[in-house]
Design a protein around this motif. Structure first.
Motif, PDB file in Angstrom:
ATOM      1  N   ALA A 160       0.837  -1.198   0.000  1.00  0.00           N
ATOM      2  CA  ALA A 160       0.000   0.000   0.000  1.00  0.00           C
ATOM      3  C   ALA A 160       0.874   1.252   0.000  1.00  0.00           C
ATOM      4  O   ALA A 160       1.948   1.266   0.609  1.00  0.00           O
ATOM      5  CB  ALA A 160      -0.915  -0.008   1.216  1.00  0.00           C
ATOM      6  N   THR A 161       0.393   2.295  -0.661  1.00  0.00           N
ATOM      7  CA  THR A 161       1.162   3.549  -0.697  1.00  0.00           C
ATOM      8  C   THR A 161       1.404   4.066   0.709  1.00  0.00           C
ATOM      9  O   THR A 161       2.462   4.605   1.012  1.00  0.00           O
ATOM     10  CB  THR A 161       0.406   4.613  -1.522  1.00  0.00           C
ATOM     11  N   ALA A 162       0.403   3.903   1.575  1.00  0.00           N
ATOM     12  CA  ALA A 162       0.555   4.355   2.957  1.00  0.00           C
ATOM     13  C   ALA A 162       1.822   3.772   3.578  1.00  0.00           C
ATOM     14  O   ALA A 162       2.512   4.440   4.348  1.00  0.00           O
ATOM     15  CB  ALA A 162      -0.668   3.969   3.775  1.00  0.00           C
ATOM     16  N   CYS A 163       2.120   2.518   3.230  1.00  0.00           N
ATOM     17  CA  CYS A 163       3.285   1.842   3.800  1.00  0.00           C
ATOM     18  C   CYS A 163       4.585   2.338   3.159  1.00  0.00           C
ATOM     19  O   CYS A 163       5.610   2.445   3.818  1.00  0.00           O
ATOM     20  CB  CYS A 163       3.167   0.334   3.621  1.00  0.00           C
ATOM     21  N   HIS A 306     -15.684  15.156   4.326  1.00  0.00           N
ATOM     22  CA  HIS A 306     -14.236  14.930   4.401  1.00  0.00           C
ATOM     23  C   HIS A 306     -13.528  16.059   5.169  1.00  0.00           C
ATOM     24  O   HIS A 306     -12.593  15.801   5.927  1.00  0.00           O
ATOM     25  CB  HIS A 306     -13.645  14.753   3.006  1.00  0.00           C
ATOM     26  N   LEU A 307     -13.998  17.284   4.974  1.00  0.00           N
ATOM     27  CA  LEU A 307     -13.388  18.400   5.710  1.00  0.00           C
ATOM     28  C   LEU A 307     -13.657  18.267   7.210  1.00  0.00           C
ATOM     29  O   LEU A 307     -12.801  18.562   8.041  1.00  0.00           O
ATOM     30  CB  LEU A 307     -13.929  19.735   5.196  1.00  0.00           C
ATOM     31  N   GLY A 321      -3.396   4.098   6.385  1.00  0.00           N
ATOM     32  CA  GLY A 321      -3.872   3.806   5.026  1.00  0.00           C
ATOM     33  C   GLY A 321      -5.168   3.021   4.950  1.00  0.00           C
ATOM     34  O   GLY A 321      -5.603   2.638   3.860  1.00  0.00           O
ATOM     35  N   GLN A 322      -5.803   2.763   6.091  1.00  0.00           N
ATOM     36  CA  GLN A 322      -7.045   1.989   6.064  1.00  0.00           C
ATOM     37  C   GLN A 322      -8.146   2.718   5.290  1.00  0.00           C
ATOM     38  O   GLN A 322      -9.026   2.089   4.706  1.00  0.00           O
ATOM     39  CB  GLN A 322      -7.525   1.673   7.489  1.00  0.00           C
ATOM     40  N   CYS A 323      -8.115   4.062   5.298  1.00  0.00           N
ATOM     41  CA  CYS A 323      -9.149   4.818   4.570  1.00  0.00           C
ATOM     42  C   CYS A 323      -9.076   4.540   3.076  1.00  0.00           C
ATOM     43  O   CYS A 323     -10.098   4.287   2.432  1.00  0.00           O
ATOM     44  CB  CYS A 323      -9.036   6.314   4.862  1.00  0.00           C
ATOM     45  N   LEU A 333      -7.279   8.419  -0.312  1.00  0.00           N
ATOM     46  CA  LEU A 333      -7.594   9.256   0.848  1.00  0.00           C
ATOM     47  C   LEU A 333      -6.415   9.398   1.796  1.00  0.00           C
ATOM     48  O   LEU A 333      -6.183  10.454   2.367  1.00  0.00           O
ATOM     49  CB  LEU A 333      -8.786   8.665   1.600  1.00  0.00           C
ATOM     50  N   SER A 334      -5.689   8.314   1.952  1.00  0.00           N
ATOM     51  CA  SER A 334      -4.620   8.302   2.947  1.00  0.00           C
ATOM     52  C   SER A 334      -3.579   9.381   2.671  1.00  0.00           C
ATOM     53  O   SER A 334      -3.186  10.128   3.578  1.00  0.00           O
ATOM     54  CB  SER A 334      -3.974   6.921   2.976  1.00  0.00           C
TER      55      SER A 334
END
Lengths: 378, 142
Positions: A160-163, A306-307, A321-323, A333-334
């Protein structure tokens, strides 16, 4: 200096060796149960609460997948404490989120032995399922990923990109660490980090050995790579999404399913305002909104949602990164939330999950602070 | 464009201070721009960030939150909570192109009608110069 012990892993038996460690913890009454990722029937890996050593056969702690943040699960386990000692195996992002939940009084670490695993990233669920079906093992993943990002070739799925942009490959604030970074293949080191960890070591009767020599450098190297990647992503988001119209465009696929807030380990409201009557409008209101501008995209209020989430959880965002993983329409989203969080966390010099002693930015306020907000002096 | 542009400012005012000051401005015949649309709140500390966001998304050109001076809050510290939230909101809004001049938190004492008048004029002037909010619907003040 904390103590290390080597967990020798012979060919193909990483999980067996880890199972033996947990078995010993159960048998020697260090804990009553272990929460650890395990293979499920017919497929997939999920956290599993195991009380009988027999259940340890299916465990796979280093399986590169996180279907649900363990922080959310530990909140369920400890919101009303069981009063029984539990060991939980978690990644860095999960530990940091858990500490934020503890500050929110939605979880407790009192009865827990926190076991942090070195994290070389995780795949998206669907990608992992495919790899699992193709017989891919965690051991093979670790061997390939140990020095870097985990992607072996262009046509294979990436983590994942988050990682890829996570600067915390190693968990802090844990009792025991299972280390693979900077260790030889076929080696896992157990680091006895806290007093609780050291007590466990003594109870288990495991001898202390020399620390893995190359660990510090290897961890720093991974951090450096990921920070460089992270800063690139942040710069890109700040440039690409620098107006509300661009934010609307970025979120264009949003269908108001609210999966991202369900998946978010630190989205703390017990009842989200967006599922209350506040946002159940009578029909004439929608029509009058349409009247005002000539048209109205439905469902409405995606941007507001989202805001609002940014005002609620951006100071606590741990970048898990769960979002992104939860989004049915592949909105990244992350990256967006982390880029926003970078600014809001900096404003309060806050680092989520760093310490239980640091109060959350919106949980405290002082008379003498933030004078620049109003710019007024009496 | 700027010659005819009249900004809309949504003002969330604390009942105990800034709203009373606005009232005093009125009874003292101090005129202030009609651009300011007042919403009376019980405390600046109960202005949920979602109200501010909603106002901007509905096309407000500016949002003004008025509270009591630190130490004077009717509820002891609601204004200090408002200040933390305002700092947070400013960080978020800034990233999406909502300039700091469009979102104000200010302290105004109940006795200070003049200050409320000044803030109203100053913010209106700044927003006239800044132009409409990107989300503003094309309209003039009736």
């Amino acid at each position: 200096m904390t103590a290390y012990s080597k967990l020798s892993v012979t060919e193909g038996s990483l999980n067996e060796s880890l199972a033996a460690l947990f078995k010993s913890m159960l048998e020697k009454n260090v804990v009553d149960a272990v929460l650890v990722p395990a293979h499920q029937r017919p497929k997939g890996v999920m956290q599993t609460l195991i009380t009988e050593p027999g259940g340890l056969v299916q465990i796979d702690p280093f399986a590169p997948v996180v279907p649900v943040s363990t922080a959310t699960l530990v909140s369920k386990l400890t919101n009303v404490p069981s009063g029984r000692p539990l060991a939980v195996v978690m990644r860095s992002c999960e530990v940091r989120a858990l500490l934020e939940l503890v500050k929110l009084k939605q979880a407790s670490v009192e009865d827990l032995v926190l076991i942090g695993i070195d994290c070389l990233g995780r795949y998206e669920n669907a990608d992992y399922m495919k790899l699992e079906q193709n017989g891919s093992t965690s051991k093979a993943f670790l061997e390939a990923a140990r020095d870097g990002m985990g992607a072996k070739s262009a046509d294979e799925p990436h983590v994942a990109t988050a990682c890829k942009i996570c600067e915390y490959p190693v968990s802090d604030n844990v009792d025991i660490r299972l280390c693979v970074i900077g260790c030889e293949p076929n080696e896992v080191f157990i680091e006895w980090v806290s007093d609780k960890g050291e007590e466990a070591r003594k109870a288990l009767g495991i001898d202390v050995q020399e620390a893995p020599s190359g660990r510090k450098e290897a961890v720093e190297k991974i951090k450096k790579t990921r920070i460089a990647e992270r800063d690139k992503v942040f710069a890109d988001i700040h440039e690409r999404v620098n107006s509300l119209e661009k934010l609307r465009d970025y979120l264009a696929g949003c269908v108001n399913c609210y999966n991202c807030r369900v998946a978010c380990p630190v989205c703390y409201c017990k009842e989200c305002v967006f599922v209350t009557d506040t946002f159940r409008h009578p029909g004439d209101r929608y029509v009058s909104w349409a009247d005002k501008r000539g048209s109205l995209k439905m469902p409405t209020e995606s941007l507001l949602y989202h805001l609002t989430r940014m005002t609620h959880m951006s100071t606590l965002c741990v970048g898990c990164g769960q979002c992104t993983s939860a989004c049915p329409n592949n909105i990244e989203l992350s990256q967006l939330f982390r880029a926003v969080a970078q600014k809001t966390q900096a404003r309060f010099d806050y680092h989520p999950g760093r310490s239980l002693d640091e109060p959350q930015p919106l949980a405290v306020f002082y008379a003498e602070e933030l004078v620049e907000v109003t710019g007024q002096v009496k | 464009m700027n010659d005819t542009f009249e900004p809309t400012i949504v003002a969330f005012l604390c009942n105990w201070c800034t709203f009373t000051a606005a009232d005093l401005a009125g009874t003292s015949r101090l005129s202030y721009p009609q651009n300011v649309k007042i919403v009376r709140m019980m405390c600046s500390g109960m202005v949920d960030p979602v109200y501010v966001l909603k106002a901007f998304l509905e096309g407000a050109d500016g949002v003004y939150v008025g509270g009591c001076w630190p130490g004077d809050c009717h509820y002891i510290n609601g204004n200090l909570k408002a200040r933390r939230r305002a700092a947070l909101l400013t960080e978020i809004l800034k990233q999406f192109g909502i300039e700091e001049d469009r979102f104000w938190l200010r302290w105004v004492a109940a006795s200070d009608g003049i200050m409320f008048q000044e803030h109203s004029k100053e913010m209106t002037e700044k927003l006239r110069a800044l132009g409409p909010s990107p989300l503003s619907v094309d309209r003039t003040i009736a």
